[in-house]
Write a protein that holds these residues in place. Structure first.
Motif, short mmCIF file in Angstrom:
data_model
loop_
_atom_site.label_atom_id
_atom_site.label_comp_id
_atom_site.label_asym_id
_atom_site.label_seq_id
_atom_site.Cartn_x
_atom_site.Cartn_y
_atom_site.Cartn_z
N LYS A 512 0.86 -1.18 0.00
CA LYS A 512 0.00 0.00 0.00
C LYS A 512 0.91 1.24 0.00
O LYS A 512 1.84 1.32 0.81
CB LYS A 512 -0.91 0.00 1.23
CG LYS A 512 -1.81 -1.22 1.33
CD LYS A 512 -2.47 -1.31 2.71
CE LYS A 512 -3.35 -0.10 2.99
NZ LYS A 512 -4.01 -0.20 4.32
N LEU A 513 0.64 2.18 -0.91
CA LEU A 513 1.53 3.34 -1.05
C LEU A 513 0.73 4.64 -1.10
O LEU A 513 -0.30 4.72 -1.77
CB LEU A 513 2.35 3.21 -2.34
CG LEU A 513 3.42 2.12 -2.38
CD1 LEU A 513 3.98 1.98 -3.79
CD2 LEU A 513 4.54 2.43 -1.40
N GLY A 514 1.25 5.64 -0.41
CA GLY A 514 0.70 6.99 -0.47
C GLY A 514 1.83 8.00 -0.61
O GLY A 514 2.88 7.85 0.05
N GLN A 545 -5.45 5.04 2.59
CA GLN A 545 -6.50 4.89 1.58
C GLN A 545 -6.13 3.89 0.49
O GLN A 545 -6.98 3.48 -0.29
CB GLN A 545 -6.81 6.24 0.94
CG GLN A 545 -7.45 7.25 1.88
CD GLN A 545 -8.77 6.74 2.42
OE1 GLN A 545 -9.66 6.36 1.67
NE2 GLN A 545 -8.89 6.73 3.75
N SER A 546 -4.86 3.52 0.44
CA SER A 546 -4.43 2.55 -0.57
C SER A 546 -4.99 1.17 -0.23
O SER A 546 -5.09 0.79 0.94
CB SER A 546 -2.90 2.50 -0.63
OG SER A 546 -2.46 1.49 -1.50
N GLU A 575 -10.55 10.61 -6.72
CA GLU A 575 -11.46 10.33 -5.61
C GLU A 575 -11.37 11.46 -4.59
O GLU A 575 -10.46 12.30 -4.63
CB GLU A 575 -11.10 8.99 -4.95
CG GLU A 575 -11.18 7.79 -5.88
CD GLU A 575 -10.84 6.48 -5.19
OE1 GLU A 575 -11.03 6.41 -3.96
OE2 GLU A 575 -10.38 5.54 -5.87
N SER A 576 -12.30 11.46 -3.69
CA SER A 576 -12.32 12.42 -2.60
C SER A 576 -12.86 11.73 -1.36
O SER A 576 -13.80 10.94 -1.45
CB SER A 576 -13.19 13.63 -2.96
OG SER A 576 -13.22 14.57 -1.89
N VAL A 577 -12.24 11.99 -0.21
CA VAL A 577 -12.64 11.30 1.00
C VAL A 577 -12.33 12.21 2.21
O VAL A 577 -11.43 13.04 2.15
CB VAL A 577 -11.90 9.95 1.14
CG1 VAL A 577 -10.42 10.18 1.40
CG2 VAL A 577 -12.51 9.08 2.23
N ALA A 578 -13.12 12.03 3.26
CA ALA A 578 -12.85 12.74 4.51
C ALA A 578 -11.75 11.99 5.26
O ALA A 578 -11.84 10.78 5.47
CB ALA A 578 -14.11 12.82 5.36
#
Length: 593
Positions: A512-514, A545-546, A575-578
């Motif tokens: 998982k990468l950000g 989020q990944s 995408e968009s997220v809180a």
């Protein structure tokens, strides 16, 4: 009095200027001793510069006036002597296009102070001119590729055992993980190079001379410090003249600001711009004399295309066309300056007042008008506001894996912190590791996770980054360039596929990468350099989020001009997220597997 020499070369001025205007190297090649200046601030804000030294058997004391130059065409300088055979003495250099070649004129101007200066002035000038002519001709031959070095210099006198120490250090460098096979070339450069090049050794310039990429040269210089061939120093460059006015041997000793006696100003520390890591030979290998061979020539401030010295009330027009860019008009003393966003064509003029400098309307297309309305002599200049790409900044070096590995003890002072305008942070986490421990047992799973850390670290290093820390199965890495962080993330996802295919017992592992970039605060935490702030939090939240096999990029990263070409042809979704800790929903780009 004046004596002149003229030469004609089949090379254009733009090829000759960087070499023939390098007065620091020329003075060393002439055998002149290095010197220092005593700088005394004056009530009007200017600085009086006085020097002492010996030349041609004479004891000299003088006031050193600022150089004048027009990039690519002309320079002159003179000293006003209070002790010695001359009242004044200095060179005048002119470079003119002549067909496809150039006409070079070099003159010496002097005024006798004593009977010795009157009787022997011409003889001394002739001897000096002959020495200059010899160096000019060899330098031009070097430019043409007819000789391997610019000048023929006597071998430096090394301390007893110095050469043996250098050879032994070269072997140790090449045994190092970060030596990159450059031990012998760097040792040879230290033992035989010009002192003017070694007192402030810049790895990026060295890389160009050795014909290698910058990172291997930087790593080899760091390894050379560990081997005892080089010493390193953190230099706090003046934001005005960009000269090194304060140096510290350790990062923890670097203050938050300094005073530049040459410009008579105080200035602050900025890890991205004016904190530079440079190197010099270890004194046990090759000690260097203090001072410089020329302290203010045109190539000592190559970001200044024009500098002239104006008497009170003097007006002068200088023929010079400047390319589009950001420029600053200022004097060498404290006071107001004027910033210019030049789009090409005619350039604004410059007017000096008691309070500083102001821009005046543009005049002729190819001329810049200078005026001094102050009641004191002023050195006025136009400078390019972009900082040199040849300096190795503190932000760059602390983002290199080699520095983190070899100088892990390098930290800031307790309670100190450094603002970083932009840093790219990559967070990774290994998905499926818990199931792996249950399936293959702790020992084998530990080895697999360790191998995964090893290839992540190698990828980070290959992309000019550094591992800041590991947390469980997760990694935090820093990069000076967002594009390098994205390239590293793409390489990690490719590598984990190969890693899984090579092992039957962990085909379900994924990363998982950000990645996010922005401003941050560099601090010392748990005895290592770390980053703190909302940029760190955002990068960590994006990694959360990944889903594995994908890469989550913040909009700041995805919109970076150097990153956009890397995303062409890749399947992506916006995408968009809180996110926890952020008031508004956060938009990001997910690069799909």
């Amino acid at each position: 009095m004046r004596q002149t020499w003229t030469w004609h070369f089949d090379l254009p001025p733009q090829r000759l200027w960087p070499v023939l205007a390098d007065t620091n190297r020329f003075n060393e090649a002439m055998g002149l001793p290095p010197y220092a200046l005593e700088e005394t601030p004056q009530p009007n804000g200017t600085v009086l510069r006085r020097g002492r030294g010996k030349a041609a058997g004479f004891t000299l004391e003088w006031e050193e006036k600022p150089y004048e130059w027009i990039h690519g065409r002309h320079f002159r300088q003179f000293r006003l002597f209070s002790k010695g055979p001359f009242k004044s003495f200095g060179p005048v250099f002119d470079l003119e296009p002549e067909g496809e070649g150039s006409k070079v004129t070099y003159a010496l101007e002097w005024e006798p102070l004593t009977i010795v200066g009157r009787v022997f002035g011409k003889k001394l000038a002739k001897q000096a001119g002959a020495a200059i002519e010899k160096r000019v001709l060899t330098a031009v031959d070097f430019i043409k590729g007819g000789r391997p070095t610019m000048f023929d210099l006597p071998l430096p006198v090394l301390p007893e055992g110095g050469r043996a120490r250098a050879v032994a250090a070269a072997e140790q460098i090449d045994r190092s993980t970060y030596g990159n096979g450059l031990g012998a070339p760097i040792a040879d450069y230290v033992m035989n190079g010009m002192a003017s090049d070694l007192v402030h050794l810049r790895p990026k310039l060295l890389a160009r001379q050795l014909g290698v990429a910058p990172r291997p040269a930087i790593e080899a210089c760091l390894a050379s410090v560990k081997a005892g061939l080089l010493t390193m120093k953190w230099e706090l460059l003046c934001t005005n003249c960009r000269g090194s006015k304060l140096a510290a041997m350790a990062l923890s000793e670097l203050p938050r600001g300094a005073h530049c006696p040459s410009c008579n100003i105080d200035y602050d520390r900025d890890f991205e711009r004016n904190v530079e890591l440079s190197f010099s030979p270890a004194p046990t290998v090759r000690p260097l004399l203090e001072g410089g061979y020329c302290l203010s020539g045109p190539m000592s401030t190559p970001h200044v295309p024009v500098q002239i010295l104006l008497r009170p009330g003097e007006r002068r027009s200088v023929a010079l066309e400047l390319p589009p860019g950001s420029y600053r008009l200022r004097t060498q003393h404290p006071g107001a300056h004027a910033d210019v966003e030049h789009k090409g064509g005619a350039f604004p003029g410059l007017r000096v007042t008691a309070d500083g400098v102001e821009a005046t309307p543009v005049g002729a297309l190819d001329k810049i008008a200078f005026a001094n309305d102050a009641d004191f002599e002023a050195a006025v200049l136009v400078e390019d506001r972009t900082w040199t790409q040849e300096a190795l900044t503190a932000l760059e070096v602390v983002s290199l894996q080699a520095f983190r590995d070899m100088f892990s003890e390098a930290t800031l002072r307790p309670g100190d912190e450094a603002a970083v305008g932009q840093i790219a942070l990559l967070f990774s986490d290994l998905r499926g590791s818990t199931a792996l421990y249950e399936r293959v047992g702790d020992s084998m799973a530990y080895n697999i996770v360790r191998d995964h850390f090893a290839f992540l670290a190698a990828i980070v290093r290959d992309h000019d980054g550094a591992i800041v820390k590991t947390i469980g199965d997760a990694v935090m890495a820093s990069f000076g360039d967002p594009a390098d962080a994205v390239r590293a993330a793409l390489a990690m996802q490719r590598r984990i596929v190969e890693f899984n295919e090579a092992h039957e017992n962990h085909r379900d592992l994924s990363i998982k990468l950000g990645v996010h970039s922005g401003s941050s605060i560099m601090v010392s935490l748990n005895e290592r350099l770390d980053y703190f702030g909302s940029t760190v939090n955002m990068a960590a939240r994006l990694q959360g989020q990944s889903q594995g096999e994908d890469i989550v990029l913040s909009r700041a990263v995805a919109d970076d001009p150097a990153v956009k070409p890397l995303l062409e042809g890749l399947e992506a979704r916006e995408e968009s997220v809180a996110l926890k800790g952020f008031d508004r929903p956060v938009s990001f780009v997910r690069l799909l597997p």
